[in-house]
Design an enzyme around this catalytic site. Sequence first.
Site, PDB file in Angstrom:
ATOM      1  N   ARG A  69       0.842  -1.207   0.000  1.00 45.25           N
ATOM      2  CA  ARG A  69       0.000   0.000   0.000  1.00 45.25           C
ATOM      3  C   ARG A  69       0.877   1.258   0.000  1.00 45.25           C
ATOM      4  O   ARG A  69       0.571   2.251  -0.638  1.00 45.25           O
ATOM      5  CB  ARG A  69      -0.950   0.009   1.209  1.00 45.25           C
ATOM      6  CG  ARG A  69      -1.690   1.321   1.376  1.00 45.25           C
ATOM      7  CD  ARG A  69      -3.018   1.208   2.110  1.00 45.25           C
ATOM      8  NE  ARG A  69      -2.984   0.433   3.322  1.00 45.25           N
ATOM      9  CZ  ARG A  69      -2.414   0.821   4.475  1.00 45.25           C
ATOM     10  NH1 ARG A  69      -1.802   1.985   4.543  1.00 45.25           N
ATOM     11  NH2 ARG A  69      -2.458   0.053   5.525  1.00 45.25           N
ATOM     12  N   TYR A 121     -15.489  15.985 -18.173  1.00 42.64           N
ATOM     13  CA  TYR A 121     -15.860  14.565 -18.189  1.00 42.64           C
ATOM     14  C   TYR A 121     -16.955  14.345 -17.133  1.00 42.64           C
ATOM     15  O   TYR A 121     -16.865  14.872 -16.014  1.00 42.64           O
ATOM     16  CB  TYR A 121     -14.619  13.714 -17.899  1.00 42.64           C
ATOM     17  CG  TYR A 121     -14.964  12.298 -17.565  1.00 42.64           C
ATOM     18  CD1 TYR A 121     -15.641  11.507 -18.491  1.00 42.64           C
ATOM     19  CD2 TYR A 121     -14.648  11.749 -16.344  1.00 42.64           C
ATOM     20  CE1 TYR A 121     -16.000  10.217 -18.179  1.00 42.64           C
ATOM     21  CE2 TYR A 121     -14.997  10.444 -16.028  1.00 42.64           C
ATOM     22  CZ  TYR A 121     -15.675   9.691 -16.949  1.00 42.64           C
ATOM     23  OH  TYR A 121     -16.035   8.405 -16.649  1.00 42.64           O
ATOM     24  N   ASP A 195      -6.480  17.938 -16.529  1.00 43.37           N
ATOM     25  CA  ASP A 195      -6.764  16.559 -16.926  1.00 43.37           C
ATOM     26  C   ASP A 195      -6.281  16.422 -18.376  1.00 43.37           C
ATOM     27  O   ASP A 195      -6.876  16.968 -19.296  1.00 43.37           O
ATOM     28  CB  ASP A 195      -8.281  16.314 -16.822  1.00 43.37           C
ATOM     29  CG  ASP A 195      -8.680  14.912 -17.281  1.00 43.37           C
ATOM     30  OD1 ASP A 195      -7.893  14.249 -17.976  1.00 43.37           O
ATOM     31  OD2 ASP A 195      -9.812  14.501 -16.957  1.00 43.37           O
ATOM     32  N   LYS A 220      -6.978   5.037 -20.672  1.00 40.10           N
ATOM     33  CA  LYS A 220      -7.137   5.457 -22.069  1.00 40.10           C
ATOM     34  C   LYS A 220      -5.813   5.242 -22.850  1.00 40.10           C
ATOM     35  O   LYS A 220      -5.343   4.138 -22.924  1.00 40.10           O
ATOM     36  CB  LYS A 220      -7.575   6.926 -22.101  1.00 40.10           C
ATOM     37  CG  LYS A 220      -8.731   7.247 -21.153  1.00 40.10           C
ATOM     38  CD  LYS A 220     -10.021   6.660 -21.656  1.00 40.10           C
ATOM     39  CE  LYS A 220     -11.249   7.074 -20.878  1.00 40.10           C
ATOM     40  NZ  LYS A 220     -11.268   6.882 -19.448  1.00 40.10           N
TER      41      LYS A 220
HETATM   42  N1  PLP Z   1     -10.834  12.186 -17.491  1.00 34.83           N
HETATM   43  C1  PLP Z   1     -11.356  12.014 -18.701  1.00 34.83           C
HETATM   44  C2  PLP Z   1     -11.186  13.088 -19.738  1.00 34.83           C
HETATM   45  C3  PLP Z   1     -12.061  10.850 -18.998  1.00 34.83           C
HETATM   46  O1  PLP Z   1     -12.626  10.696 -20.200  1.00 34.83           O
HETATM   47  C4  PLP Z   1     -12.192   9.850 -18.001  1.00 34.83           C
HETATM   48  C5  PLP Z   1     -12.922   8.589 -18.265  1.00 34.83           C
HETATM   49  O2  PLP Z   1     -13.581   8.432 -19.266  1.00 34.83           O
HETATM   50  C6  PLP Z   1     -11.622  10.077 -16.751  1.00 34.83           C
HETATM   51  C7  PLP Z   1     -10.939  11.252 -16.529  1.00 34.83           C
HETATM   52  C8  PLP Z   1     -11.769   9.067 -15.651  1.00 34.83           C
HETATM   53  O3  PLP Z   1     -10.874   8.009 -15.814  1.00 34.83           O
HETATM   54  P1  PLP Z   1     -11.177   6.525 -15.300  1.00 34.83           P
HETATM   55  O4  PLP Z   1     -12.311   6.009 -16.103  1.00 34.83           O
HETATM   56  O5  PLP Z   1      -9.864   5.826 -15.522  1.00 34.83           O
HETATM   57  O6  PLP Z   1     -11.533   6.632 -13.862  1.00 34.83           O
END
Ligand code: PLP
Length: 417
Positions: A69, A121, A195, A220
């Site tokens: 952890r 998102y 992000d 992704k």
């Molecule tokens: N940020 C963006 C732009 C996303 O499209 C996503 C998920 O689709 C996330 C963050 C969240 O990531 P996760 O699905 O790995 O939790």
Amino acid sequence: MSAIAKPEEAKPPSPAPSSPRQKKAYAIDTELVYTESSDQYRSSSVPIYQTATFKQDSLTNMGEYDYTRSGNPTRSHLERHMAKIMNASRALAVSSGMTAMDVIARLLKPGDEVIAGDDLYGGTNRLLKYLSTNQNIKVKHVDTTNNAAVEAVLSPNTRMVLLESPTNPLIKIVDIRGLTAAAHKRNPNAIVVVDNTMMSPLLMSPLDLGADIVYESGTKYLSGHHDIMAGVIAVNSLELGEQLFFTINASGCGLSPFDSWLLLRGVKTLAVRLEKQQSNAELIAAFLEGAGFKVRYPGLKSHPGYDLHWSMARGAGAVLSLETGSVEVSERIVEATRIWGISVSFGCVNSLISMPCKMSHASIDPKTRAERDFPEDLIRLCVGIENPYDLIEDLKIALVKAEVVTIDDEGNIHKKA
Ligand code: PLP
């Protein structure tokens, strides 16, 4: 001689694997695949330390690792590799992109103000809503493509500014450099968080644009095959890094050894995958625009944020969206494709198609979507590495089946007026 080595003949314990340079020495496509490890057997691939605990030398000498952890050599290797690629002093790997955002959000205290975009998102939106409803965090959603609108709400109480560019799925371009400078000017303690999931470190380095924290969903492009969930957070301030690590260690959301290994394997092919995805996306965007659709893609000169995007990024990425003018027509198109899989998410080697209002962004209520000018008929295309002409042909067939285009004598399609 016994096959079991005596203690004095035993090999040295596996040292903590690492990519020793934190800053890039080579071009990013080289750095993505280049790792150095001091593994005792010189393994080409980093070993998976599938262990929860590590034995101590003695009661007082704990060694580098004691409990997964808190730290694990496979995760450390990934984190050092990611720090190098993201031009960061420290990177931290966690169990998903949303976990990354959650860890970052724990920097906030009740009463703090957060400024966020209005085309975030959906999952990020949901977390912010929870924080504002339950934790007394004051969230202001503004159009982050409008610097003046952001500056109007920046105040000495602004603790965090949360940006995405291009936004997802409206593909709006945000002036990360300008907004970061404005936020820091208004409150030197404000933390600007980007992000960078839509671009990946191959195409944009938000820390170099002034951001304090960058995070990505490793689910992704970084991993690229939709076989793991992961998140990566990167910072230049070691103090911020320690605060973020505290939460990860306290809550136990660090990425597991096996998933760290998979992410490290995935990231090595980021450049070849994304370059192919991007060149496919360029052809598809041009095809759809040529047929008369409104296409949102920063690789098209018609995009209103074209110049701004290219002043920050090294490529246009592989996500684009289009409007058809009718929800029913969009539904028919999405359901008529064959190669394009109907799926949420993006960044995978195979191509995906979705209607964000019904899928990834359904957690944003219809009233809020309407207030944010979110077209209900929007189709998002997340382009993969297939042959681009197969992808175009599949779309063409779907457009014809959906009765939204006509075909001329030369086989070219045109959107019906
Ligand atoms: N940020 C963006 C732009 C996303 O499209 C996503 C998920 O689709 C996330 C963050 C969240 O990531 P996760 O699905 O790995 O939790």
